[in-house]
Design a protein around this motif. Sequence first.
Motif, mmCIF file in Angstrom:
data_model
loop_
_atom_site.group_PDB
_atom_site.id
_atom_site.type_symbol
_atom_site.label_atom_id
_atom_site.label_comp_id
_atom_site.label_asym_id
_atom_site.label_seq_id
_atom_site.Cartn_x
_atom_site.Cartn_y
_atom_site.Cartn_z
ATOM 1 N N GLN A 111 8.409 -4.489 7.102
ATOM 2 C CA GLN A 111 8.206 -5.586 8.057
ATOM 3 C C GLN A 111 7.927 -6.900 7.326
ATOM 4 O O GLN A 111 8.452 -7.952 7.705
ATOM 5 N N LEU A 112 7.107 -6.843 6.272
ATOM 6 C CA LEU A 112 6.817 -8.042 5.484
ATOM 7 C C LEU A 112 8.071 -8.568 4.791
ATOM 8 O O LEU A 112 8.292 -9.778 4.715
ATOM 9 N N ARG A 113 8.882 -7.639 4.306
ATOM 10 C CA ARG A 113 10.141 -8.038 3.677
ATOM 11 C C ARG A 113 11.072 -8.675 4.701
ATOM 12 O O ARG A 113 11.662 -9.726 4.464
ATOM 13 N N ASP A 114 11.204 -8.035 5.870
ATOM 14 C CA ASP A 114 12.092 -8.553 6.914
ATOM 15 C C ASP A 114 11.634 -9.909 7.436
ATOM 16 O O ASP A 114 12.453 -10.725 7.855
ATOM 17 N N THR B 225 9.733 -10.676 -1.318
ATOM 18 C CA THR B 225 11.111 -10.679 -1.804
ATOM 19 C C THR B 225 11.592 -9.231 -1.917
ATOM 20 O O THR B 225 10.779 -8.295 -1.876
ATOM 21 N N GLU B 226 12.888 -9.055 -2.091
ATOM 22 C CA GLU B 226 13.444 -7.704 -2.243
ATOM 23 C C GLU B 226 12.869 -7.014 -3.479
ATOM 24 O O GLU B 226 12.581 -5.817 -3.454
ATOM 25 N N GLU B 227 12.674 -7.789 -4.569
ATOM 26 C CA GLU B 227 12.119 -7.222 -5.801
ATOM 27 C C GLU B 227 10.673 -6.781 -5.607
ATOM 28 O O GLU B 227 10.273 -5.713 -6.079
ATOM 29 N N PHE C 221 9.271 -5.937 -2.776
ATOM 30 C CA PHE C 221 9.328 -4.771 -1.890
ATOM 31 C C PHE C 221 9.677 -3.515 -2.681
ATOM 32 O O PHE C 221 9.020 -2.474 -2.557
ATOM 33 N N ALA C 222 10.706 -3.593 -3.536
ATOM 34 C CA ALA C 222 11.142 -2.427 -4.314
ATOM 35 C C ALA C 222 10.050 -1.953 -5.268
ATOM 36 O O ALA C 222 9.824 -0.748 -5.421
ATOM 37 N N ALA C 223 9.360 -2.890 -5.903
ATOM 38 C CA ALA C 223 8.291 -2.520 -6.839
ATOM 39 C C ALA C 223 7.145 -1.815 -6.113
ATOM 40 O O ALA C 223 6.645 -0.786 -6.572
ATOM 41 N N LYS C 224 6.741 -2.357 -4.974
ATOM 42 C CA LYS C 224 5.637 -1.757 -4.214
ATOM 43 C C LYS C 224 6.058 -0.403 -3.632
ATOM 44 O O LYS C 224 5.274 0.538 -3.601
ATOM 45 N N LYS C 225 7.293 -0.304 -3.184
ATOM 46 C CA LYS C 225 7.803 0.958 -2.641
ATOM 47 C C LYS C 225 7.767 2.045 -3.702
ATOM 48 O O LYS C 225 7.317 3.174 -3.450
#
Length: 174
Positions: free
Chosen positions: A151-154, A159-161, A163-167
Amino acid sequence: MNSTALMTFKSHIEGRNADVSIYRDRIEWVRGRGVSGKKLTAGLLTGGVSFLATGVRGSGAGTEMIPVKNISSVVTKRDGLMFTKIVVVASGNTIDFRVPHDAAPGIKSLLTDLVLGHVPAPGHTPPPPVQPSASSSQTGSAVEQLQQLAQLRDAGILTEEEFAAKKTEILARM
């Protein structure tokens, strides 16, 4: 064999730099030819005499491949100030990939997903996700955290980066 790499990166394997490619069904790496730093230093210090005695051909060049189905575990270990060692244990073989700290979580996550069968083959529809039970509160909280991150990314906050790091971090704790 599938010819589309899911990920490629540079690593330091057994004293040599290598180009590593991760596919759905295998890991391949290529170590190029060339003179090692040790051999070059010895050649300079001895005025070329060591080159005459041993030759100048590079050693350790070649390719190697491990099928994903043979991998039994994937472990990460810090290796100095800037690198992480990703240890891939397979039947009859153990390989250490030395990569920068920031690249290690993504590589380990991809390898773990492949070993566990979480990366579907091309054209294969994955089964529907299993609903978490009441006893899996840790998994449930991780799913909730991932939904909040999405949701924060959307919304454009992450940022996408980021989001990917936290995921990757959340999935590694599961």
